[in-house]
Design a protein around this motif. Structure first.
Motif, PDB file in Angstrom:
ATOM      1  N   PHE A 432      88.170  77.685  -5.931  1.00  0.00           N
ATOM      2  CA  PHE A 432      87.018  78.430  -5.385  1.00  0.00           C
ATOM      3  C   PHE A 432      85.871  77.742  -4.867  1.00  0.00           C
ATOM      4  O   PHE A 432      85.293  77.872  -3.588  1.00  0.00           O
ATOM      5  CB  PHE A 432      86.594  79.476  -6.404  1.00  0.00           C
ATOM      6  N   SER A 433      85.298  76.968  -5.842  1.00  0.00           N
ATOM      7  CA  SER A 433      84.129  76.126  -5.399  1.00  0.00           C
ATOM      8  C   SER A 433      84.433  75.069  -4.240  1.00  0.00           C
ATOM      9  O   SER A 433      83.334  75.116  -3.163  1.00  0.00           O
ATOM     10  CB  SER A 433      83.621  75.185  -6.555  1.00  0.00           C
ATOM     11  N   PHE A 434      85.314  74.574  -3.987  1.00  0.00           N
ATOM     12  CA  PHE A 434      85.766  73.661  -2.691  1.00  0.00           C
ATOM     13  C   PHE A 434      86.274  74.669  -1.566  1.00  0.00           C
ATOM     14  O   PHE A 434      85.733  73.942  -0.460  1.00  0.00           O
ATOM     15  CB  PHE A 434      87.296  73.132  -2.962  1.00  0.00           C
ATOM     16  N   LEU A 435      86.634  75.763  -1.913  1.00  0.00           N
ATOM     17  CA  LEU A 435      86.981  76.775  -0.742  1.00  0.00           C
ATOM     18  C   LEU A 435      85.619  77.242   0.118  1.00  0.00           C
ATOM     19  O   LEU A 435      85.736  77.446   1.309  1.00  0.00           O
ATOM     20  CB  LEU A 435      87.876  77.698  -0.934  1.00  0.00           C
ATOM     21  N   ILE A 436      84.638  77.339  -0.728  1.00  0.00           N
ATOM     22  CA  ILE A 436      83.347  77.575  -0.157  1.00  0.00           C
ATOM     23  C   ILE A 436      83.059  76.640   0.702  1.00  0.00           C
ATOM     24  O   ILE A 436      82.567  76.926   1.928  1.00  0.00           O
ATOM     25  CB  ILE A 436      82.423  77.945  -1.212  1.00  0.00           C
ATOM     26  N   ILE A 437      82.881  75.425   0.337  1.00  0.00           N
ATOM     27  CA  ILE A 437      82.610  74.335   1.387  1.00  0.00           C
ATOM     28  C   ILE A 437      83.608  74.068   2.475  1.00  0.00           C
ATOM     29  O   ILE A 437      83.113  74.029   3.592  1.00  0.00           O
ATOM     30  CB  ILE A 437      82.423  73.065   0.460  1.00  0.00           C
ATOM     31  N   GLU A 438      84.724  74.478   2.138  1.00  0.00           N
ATOM     32  CA  GLU A 438      85.925  74.417   3.192  1.00  0.00           C
ATOM     33  C   GLU A 438      85.627  75.490   4.350  1.00  0.00           C
ATOM     34  O   GLU A 438      85.843  75.040   5.491  1.00  0.00           O
ATOM     35  CB  GLU A 438      87.347  74.664   2.792  1.00  0.00           C
ATOM     36  N   SER A 439      85.161  76.582   4.132  1.00  0.00           N
ATOM     37  CA  SER A 439      84.801  77.539   5.166  1.00  0.00           C
ATOM     38  C   SER A 439      83.785  77.158   5.952  1.00  0.00           C
ATOM     39  O   SER A 439      83.632  77.528   7.132  1.00  0.00           O
ATOM     40  CB  SER A 439      84.286  79.019   4.567  1.00  0.00           C
ATOM     41  N   TYR A 440      82.673  76.402   5.454  1.00  0.00           N
ATOM     42  CA  TYR A 440      81.674  76.057   6.443  1.00  0.00           C
ATOM     43  C   TYR A 440      82.160  75.026   7.398  1.00  0.00           C
ATOM     44  O   TYR A 440      81.772  74.811   8.544  1.00  0.00           O
ATOM     45  CB  TYR A 440      80.606  75.191   5.666  1.00  0.00           C
ATOM     46  N   LEU A 441      83.153  74.124   7.305  1.00  0.00           N
ATOM     47  CA  LEU A 441      83.778  73.051   7.966  1.00  0.00           C
ATOM     48  C   LEU A 441      84.536  73.761   8.955  1.00  0.00           C
ATOM     49  O   LEU A 441      84.773  73.444  10.156  1.00  0.00           O
ATOM     50  CB  LEU A 441      84.436  72.116   7.044  1.00  0.00           C
ATOM     51  N   ILE A 442      85.359  74.700   8.639  1.00  0.00           N
ATOM     52  CA  ILE A 442      86.212  75.553   9.666  1.00  0.00           C
ATOM     53  C   ILE A 442      85.176  76.072  10.634  1.00  0.00           C
ATOM     54  O   ILE A 442      85.625  76.084  11.766  1.00  0.00           O
ATOM     55  CB  ILE A 442      87.064  76.530   8.818  1.00  0.00           C
ATOM     56  N   ILE A 443      84.342  76.781  10.187  1.00  0.00           N
ATOM     57  CA  ILE A 443      83.381  77.564  11.038  1.00  0.00           C
ATOM     58  C   ILE A 443      82.892  76.440  12.318  1.00  0.00           C
ATOM     59  O   ILE A 443      82.686  76.806  13.314  1.00  0.00           O
ATOM     60  CB  ILE A 443      82.095  78.502  10.550  1.00  0.00           C
ATOM     61  N   SER A 444      82.364  75.500  11.632  1.00  0.00           N
ATOM     62  CA  SER A 444      81.649  74.227  12.280  1.00  0.00           C
ATOM     63  C   SER A 444      82.508  74.208  13.551  1.00  0.00           C
ATOM     64  O   SER A 444      82.418  73.604  14.629  1.00  0.00           O
ATOM     65  CB  SER A 444      81.344  73.270  11.476  1.00  0.00           C
ATOM     66  N   TYR A 445      83.909  73.607  13.221  1.00  0.00           N
ATOM     67  CA  TYR A 445      84.823  73.352  13.952  1.00  0.00           C
ATOM     68  C   TYR A 445      85.176  74.160  15.055  1.00  0.00           C
ATOM     69  O   TYR A 445      85.401  73.819  16.409  1.00  0.00           O
ATOM     70  CB  TYR A 445      86.117  72.751  13.181  1.00  0.00           C
ATOM     71  N   ARG A 446      85.074  75.569  14.853  1.00  0.00           N
ATOM     72  CA  ARG A 446      85.451  76.526  15.776  1.00  0.00           C
ATOM     73  C   ARG A 446      84.212  76.576  16.688  1.00  0.00           C
ATOM     74  O   ARG A 446      84.370  76.750  18.019  1.00  0.00           O
ATOM     75  CB  ARG A 446      85.434  77.834  15.009  1.00  0.00           C
ATOM     76  N   LEU A 447      83.099  76.367  16.202  1.00  0.00           N
ATOM     77  CA  LEU A 447      81.695  76.426  17.162  1.00  0.00           C
ATOM     78  C   LEU A 447      82.010  75.432  17.985  1.00  0.00           C
ATOM     79  O   LEU A 447      81.107  75.625  19.189  1.00  0.00           O
ATOM     80  CB  LEU A 447      80.564  76.348  16.447  1.00  0.00           C
ATOM     81  N   LEU A 448      82.254  74.171  17.696  1.00  0.00           N
ATOM     82  CA  LEU A 448      82.441  73.063  18.682  1.00  0.00           C
ATOM     83  C   LEU A 448      83.477  73.125  19.663  1.00  0.00           C
ATOM     84  O   LEU A 448      83.787  72.368  20.342  1.00  0.00           O
ATOM     85  CB  LEU A 448      82.571  71.657  17.617  1.00  0.00           C
ATOM     86  N   SER A 449      84.329  74.158  19.579  1.00  0.00           N
ATOM     87  CA  SER A 449      85.550  74.266  20.532  1.00  0.00           C
ATOM     88  C   SER A 449      85.117  74.313  21.909  1.00  0.00           C
ATOM     89  O   SER A 449      85.862  73.915  22.975  1.00  0.00           O
ATOM     90  CB  SER A 449      86.389  75.447  20.175  1.00  0.00           C
ATOM     91  N   HIS A 450      83.941  74.573  22.247  1.00  0.00           N
ATOM     92  CA  HIS A 450      83.242  74.922  23.767  1.00  0.00           C
ATOM     93  C   HIS A 450      82.416  73.758  23.966  1.00  0.00           C
ATOM     94  O   HIS A 450      81.637  73.805  25.052  1.00  0.00           O
ATOM     95  CB  HIS A 450      82.474  76.236  23.638  1.00  0.00           C
ATOM     96  N   PHE A 451      82.258  72.838  22.872  1.00  0.00           N
ATOM     97  CA  PHE A 451      81.515  71.834  23.192  1.00  0.00           C
ATOM     98  C   PHE A 451      82.097  70.910  24.465  1.00  0.00           C
ATOM     99  O   PHE A 451      83.025  70.323  24.429  1.00  0.00           O
ATOM    100  CB  PHE A 451      81.210  70.771  21.945  1.00  0.00           C
ATOM    101  N   LYS A 452      81.221  70.567  25.630  1.00  0.00           N
ATOM    102  CA  LYS A 452      81.663  69.757  26.801  1.00  0.00           C
ATOM    103  C   LYS A 452      81.165  68.330  26.523  1.00  0.00           C
ATOM    104  O   LYS A 452      79.953  67.969  26.457  1.00  0.00           O
ATOM    105  CB  LYS A 452      81.181  70.282  27.906  1.00  0.00           C
ATOM    106  N   ASP A 453      82.058  67.492  26.384  1.00  0.00           N
ATOM    107  CA  ASP A 453      81.951  66.124  26.265  1.00  0.00           C
ATOM    108  C   ASP A 453      81.373  65.525  27.344  1.00  0.00           C
ATOM    109  O   ASP A 453      80.493  64.278  27.414  1.00  0.00           O
ATOM    110  CB  ASP A 453      82.979  65.336  25.753  1.00  0.00           C
TER     111      ASP A 453
END
Length: 453
Positions: A432-453
């Motif tokens: 449970f403790s690890f999955l809390i931090i994992e959720s932040y990483l997943i959200i961050s990855y999704r938000l960067l999907s529109h990042f234009k290099d």
């Protein structure tokens, strides 16, 4: 690079290093300090006290993020940095003069409130360094963060062992490092400081002229969004929040910085307590010496990445691609540690080697690797009147995320690892403790999907 720039960058780098050492030197030995110096003997209670130990510091950072944008209206950025490091050194020393946990929480709260190098300090870079040196300044700040997060635990273990576990003497050593930083800062940025030196050579002036034009365009754009009164005084925190809401890309990047910053601060807390938990309590039973030594080994590859990454980012690898790669690597490495504990149910040397490898990968690829690029990119998206407010806002959000995460993870970890009521479910509960931090990483990855290099 001119000698003046080298001296300024070196001094600024050192005063960024000392707070990092102060914040991380006790990471590996904190369970021992709580048990032997502060008389917290129950393992479940040690986890709770350990989380409050960190939360008090981050809570101070949160309040400081709200206060510093207002204070710089009445004092220079240079003065505010000097006062802050003096107060940090003083209250760090006072922490060692008491065994009262409540007083230690208070002193650490004040120290956190005085940590303004992530707010005012980032803005100050744009005053003493020309544009071509600013990315180096941000990268050096991150390098100091790595020394703090990865090398300081081993340094702290050596200091703690050399003074026979005397908590007060350890803090005295750290306060002496602050004293050196105070003297250097006064000499470089007061006694021998000439703002004209920041103008640089002709090449720098050409670059600065281009930057000034970019800032004029940003001011004009921001006035359209915030009103004609914008620019008469430094941007306030509420104005910055409004600006972020009006610019979706800026908003998403701020959220990514906050979430990954929270991940960076909470990973070490979770990792240390999980690795050092006894085998019978579903941990690995790794000693504080081994944990701190592996952390030290991680410092070498992590530092090389930070030092050399500006050579190929964004010239050969785009910002978005670079950041998403490391987010994905951290996500896989982090969840891999508890999975290993269940896949190999015996405490063998083979298992320990695999755990050490995962620990090195995880600590080498933590968000600090790419945070200088996010910092630099964010600061380039706003004009100079908005930078302190922007850095305060991002730092505020990052520390709120870190404090809440450590609080939640601390409670969840203590319950899932040590509660007898869970019985056979304790094996699953530790995830449970690890999955809390994992959720932040997943959200961050999704938000960067529109990042234009």
């Amino acid at each position: 690079m001119s000698s003046t720039q080298i001296i300024r960058l070196s001094t600024f780098t050192y005063i960024n290093l000392v707070p990092q050492i102060m914040g991380y030197w006790l990471v590996a030995v904190l369970p021992d300090i709580l048990e032997h110096s502060l008389n917290v003997t129950d393992p479940q209670e040690r986890t709770r006290v350990g989380s409050r130990f960190y939360i008090s510091y981050f809570s101070g950072m949160i309040i400081g993020s709200l206060i510093w944008p207002t204070l710089i209206k009445y004092m220079s950025k240079r003065n505010s940095i000097l006062y802050a490091i003096i107060l940090q050194g003083l209250f760090n020393y006072l922490c060692g003069q008491t065994t009262s946990l409540n007083l230690i929480y208070l002193f650490r709260f004040i120290m956190g409130g005085c940590q303004n190098l992530n707010t005012v300090g980032k803005d100050f870079i744009f005053e003493f360094a020309t544009d071509i040196y600013r990315q180096y300044a941000f990268s050096l700040r991150t390098l100091m963060s790595f020394i703090g997060a990865l090398a300081s635990p081993f340094l702290g273990y050596l200091i703690y062992s050399s003074v026979d576990g005397d908590f007060a003497k350890c803090l005295y050593v750290i306060s002496c490092l602050y004293l050196v930083g105070i003297v250097l800062f006064i000499l470089v940025f007061y006694v021998f400081y000439d703002k004209k030196d920041s103008a640089g050579d002709n090449k720098d002036k050409k670059v600065d002229a281009e930057v000034d034009e970019e800032e004029r365009q940003l001011v004009a754009k921001t006035r359209e969004e915030l009103g004609e009164d914008y620019g008469k005084e430094p941007t306030g925190l509420m104005q910055m929040i409004t600006l972020c809401l009006k610019r979706p890309f800026l908003r998403d990047l701020v959220i990514v910085y906050a979430l990954t910053g929270g991940v960076n601060r909470s990973i070490m807390f979770l990792l240390i307590f999980f690795l050092e938990a006894s085998w019978d309590n579903n941990g690995f039973g790794i000693s504080s010496m081994n944990v701190s030594f592996i952390s030290l080994l991680s410092f070498i590859p992590a530092s090389l990445i930070v030092i050399f990454s500006p050579k190929f980012v964004p010239s050969k690898i785009g910002y978005g691609t670079y950041i998403k790669f490391f987010i994905l690597t951290v996500a896989i490495s982090l969840i891999g540690i508890p999975i290993l504990r269940d896949l190999i149910p015996s405490q063998s040397s083979y298992l320990m080697i695999l755990v050490y490898i995962l620990q090195i990968i995880l600590l080498t690829t933590v968000p600090k690797v790419y945070s200088p690029f996010i910092n630099y990119y964010l600061n380039k998206l706003v004009d100079k009147n908005s930078r302190t407010a922007l850095n305060s806002f991002t730092y505020l959000l990052s520390n709120i995320v870190a404090a809440l995460t450590i609080w939640i993870v601390g409670i969840m970890f203590a319950w899932s690892m040590y509660s007898e009521n869970l019985g056979q479910w304790r094996t699953i509960g530790k995830y449970f403790s690890f999955l809390i931090i994992e959720s932040y990483l997943i959200i961050s990855y999704r938000l960067l999907s529109h990042f234009k290099d």
